[in-house]
Design a protein around this motif. Structure first.
Motif, short mmCIF file in Angstrom:
data_model
loop_
_atom_site.label_atom_id
_atom_site.label_comp_id
_atom_site.label_asym_id
_atom_site.label_seq_id
_atom_site.Cartn_x
_atom_site.Cartn_y
_atom_site.Cartn_z
N THR A 1 7.91 -7.77 0.36
CA THR A 1 6.75 -7.32 -0.41
C THR A 1 6.58 -5.83 -0.20
OG1 THR A 1 4.33 -7.42 -0.61
CG2 THR A 1 5.26 -8.05 1.52
N GLN A 2 6.21 -5.12 -1.25
CA GLN A 2 5.95 -3.69 -1.13
C GLN A 2 4.67 -3.39 -0.36
OE1 GLN A 2 7.60 -0.99 -1.63
NE2 GLN A 2 9.40 -1.88 -2.59
N PHE A 3 3.86 -4.40 -0.12
CA PHE A 3 2.71 -4.18 0.76
C PHE A 3 3.17 -3.87 2.19
CE2 PHE A 3 0.06 -6.16 -2.55
CZ PHE A 3 -1.06 -5.34 -2.49
N ASP A 4 4.38 -4.30 2.55
CA ASP A 4 4.94 -3.95 3.86
C ASP A 4 5.70 -2.64 3.75
OD1 ASP A 4 3.89 -6.06 5.26
OD2 ASP A 4 5.69 -7.30 5.14
N SER A 5 4.95 -1.58 3.51
CA SER A 5 5.48 -0.22 3.42
C SER A 5 4.34 0.72 3.78
CB SER A 5 5.98 0.09 2.01
OG SER A 5 4.91 0.09 1.08
N GLU B 1 -11.51 -3.13 6.18
CA GLU B 1 -10.29 -2.33 6.31
C GLU B 1 -9.15 -3.21 6.82
OE1 GLU B 1 -11.20 0.82 8.96
OE2 GLU B 1 -12.45 1.92 7.53
N ARG B 2 -7.97 -2.94 6.29
CA ARG B 2 -6.76 -3.66 6.68
C ARG B 2 -6.82 -5.15 6.34
NH1 ARG B 2 -8.07 0.06 10.33
NH2 ARG B 2 -9.29 -1.45 11.53
N PRO C 1 -11.93 -1.46 1.37
CA PRO C 1 -13.39 -1.42 1.44
C PRO C 1 -14.06 -1.19 0.08
CG PRO C 1 -12.44 -0.19 3.27
CD PRO C 1 -11.31 -0.53 2.34
N LEU C 2 -13.38 -0.54 -0.84
CA LEU C 2 -13.95 -0.30 -2.16
C LEU C 2 -13.96 -1.56 -3.02
CD1 LEU C 2 -12.33 3.17 -2.87
CD2 LEU C 2 -14.66 2.71 -2.11
N ALA D 1 -1.42 1.72 3.53
CA ALA D 1 -2.48 2.68 3.18
C ALA D 1 -3.45 2.08 2.17
CB ALA D 1 -1.87 3.97 2.64
N ILE D 2 -2.94 1.31 1.22
CA ILE D 2 -3.82 0.64 0.25
C ILE D 2 -4.75 -0.32 0.97
CG2 ILE D 2 -3.83 -1.08 -1.62
CD1 ILE D 2 -1.27 0.32 -2.69
N ARG D 3 -4.21 -1.11 1.86
CA ARG D 3 -5.03 -2.08 2.60
C ARG D 3 -6.05 -1.37 3.49
NH1 ARG D 3 -1.11 -4.66 6.01
NH2 ARG D 3 -2.95 -5.72 6.87
#
Length: 379
Positions: free
Chosen positions: A48-52, A70-71, A64-65, A57-59
């Protein structure tokens, strides 16, 4: 604990001098993950690109928005994101970035993203356009003759430039920076135009990649006197990265010095130190580290700090180079402010810089230099 420097950096209303529009429509998670990488290949099923760096940084900074801690996990992030319509997502993320002026380059997959006018309806701030030279030539090519191509391009460029604040070229993508720095002759342009237009007649979509025509576009762009942006360094696999080092532009930069046209080198990673050198030695050269900031995530502070090493501070600009997911528009600003604070705080604490000097430099880079180069209001 938040430092005074950090708090005051957060108050700078940024000018994002090179950026694209946010997504117009919803996307699937698979599509989203493909848009948070510069690769244009499918994301392998086993990852997954979330593991980059950008995924983390997105997480960290965007969750929070969306009402998450966070995370938050990638799964929780995607679930919360999916509940928001694209316009609401854009409003939240761009408003929270503290950016107040976006210079939108519209030449890449424009049908998928908001136009400058559409973005202006959603955000509290100003939106202006930067025109891509290659797109202008490609738009006038169908039905043109070789003899009439340059005149048609000039007419259309003049029309588009009336409402634009700058121009851009992707010669780095279409050829590379190792081109002949001398402007092409009329005979060379005529011959190249004929060959290119015949390829269009045979059914190929208009895509200018002939180096003679690309050199002609640079010549015509410089002749307008408008600021000229050039993609440099890191990008998708369409680039041959070793040919995108801005040092390869040295002879061309010398050739156009005194023309009145400023050149803005975009992104530049991993050649950002080379770009800093060019910005130091040539009065008409500026640079940013835009694209590299988002994709290096927690390491982006190092990239920002390295951008401050050599070039005069009046020659560095802020950009996000965000395209598509509005997370990128938000992260560009958040990570740039973080990088500036982490770079300058030790200098202030050690007495090398005053706090006021640090804030003055950050304001120059964050908005003042762009306002000057592009002739914008700096209210």
């Amino acid at each position: 604990m938040r430092t005074e420097l950090q708090a005051r950096l957060a108050d700078i209303p940024l000018i994002d001098h090179h950026v694209h529009g946010p997504l117009r429509d919803r996307v699937s998670r698979t599509e989203f993950e493909s848009l948070i990488t510069e690769s244009d290949r499918p994301v392998p099923s086993w990852m997954t690109q979330f593991d980059s760096q950008i995924g983390f940084a997105i997480r960290r900074h965007c969750a929070p928005l969306l009402g998450l801690p966070e995370r938050a996990s990638a799964e929780d992030y995607w679930a919360a994101r999916s509940e928001l319509d694209p316009d609401e997502l854009t409003r939240r993320l761009l408003s929270a970035s503290g950016t107040r002026h976006w210079l939108i380059e519209t030449g890449y997959r424009g049908e998928q993203i908001l136009s400058p006018d559409e973005l202006g309806q959603l955000v509290d701030g100003q939106v202006d356009e930067v025109v891509r030279l290659e797109s202008v030539l490609e738009s006038v090519a169908p039905g043109c003759t070789a003899e009439g191509l340059v005149a048609a391009f000039r007419d259309e460029l003049a029309r588009r430039a009336r409402s634009a604040v700058g121009l851009k070229s992707i010669v780095a993508y279409r050829y590379g920076f190792d081109f002949d720095p001398e402007p092409p002759t009329d005979a060379d342009v005529l011959r190249a135009a004929g060959e290119w237009l015949r390829s269009i007649d045979s059914g190929a979509p208009p895509r200018v990649d002939d180096v003679v025509l690309l050199r002609m576009l640079l010549r015509e762009g410089v002749a307008t006197g408008l600021p000229l942006q050039l993609h440099a360094g890191y990008g998708d696999p369409d680039v041959e990265l070793h040919r995108c080092d801005p040092l390869l532009l040295t002879r061309w930069l010398k050739a156009i010095e005194g023309s009145g046209s400023d050149v803005l080198l975009l992104h530049c990673y991993p050649f950002h130190r080379n770009a800093g050198y060019l910005a130091q030695v040539f009065p008409h050269v500026y640079f940013d580290v835009g694209l590299g900031i988002n994709y290096t995530g927690a390491r982006s502070a190092t990239v920002v700090a390295e951008s401050l090493e050599l070039a005069p501070f009046a020659k560095i600009l802020y950009s996000s180079d965000a395209w598509g997911p509005p997370e990128l528009h938000h992260l560009g600003a958040v990570l740039w402010r973080r990088g500036m604070e982490l770079a300058m705080r030790p200098w202030v604490e050690e007495g090398e810089w005053s706090l006021e000097d640090a804030l003055r430099v950050a304001t120059l880079i964050g908005r003042g230099n762009a306002a000057r180069v592009y002739g914008l209001s700096d209210d």
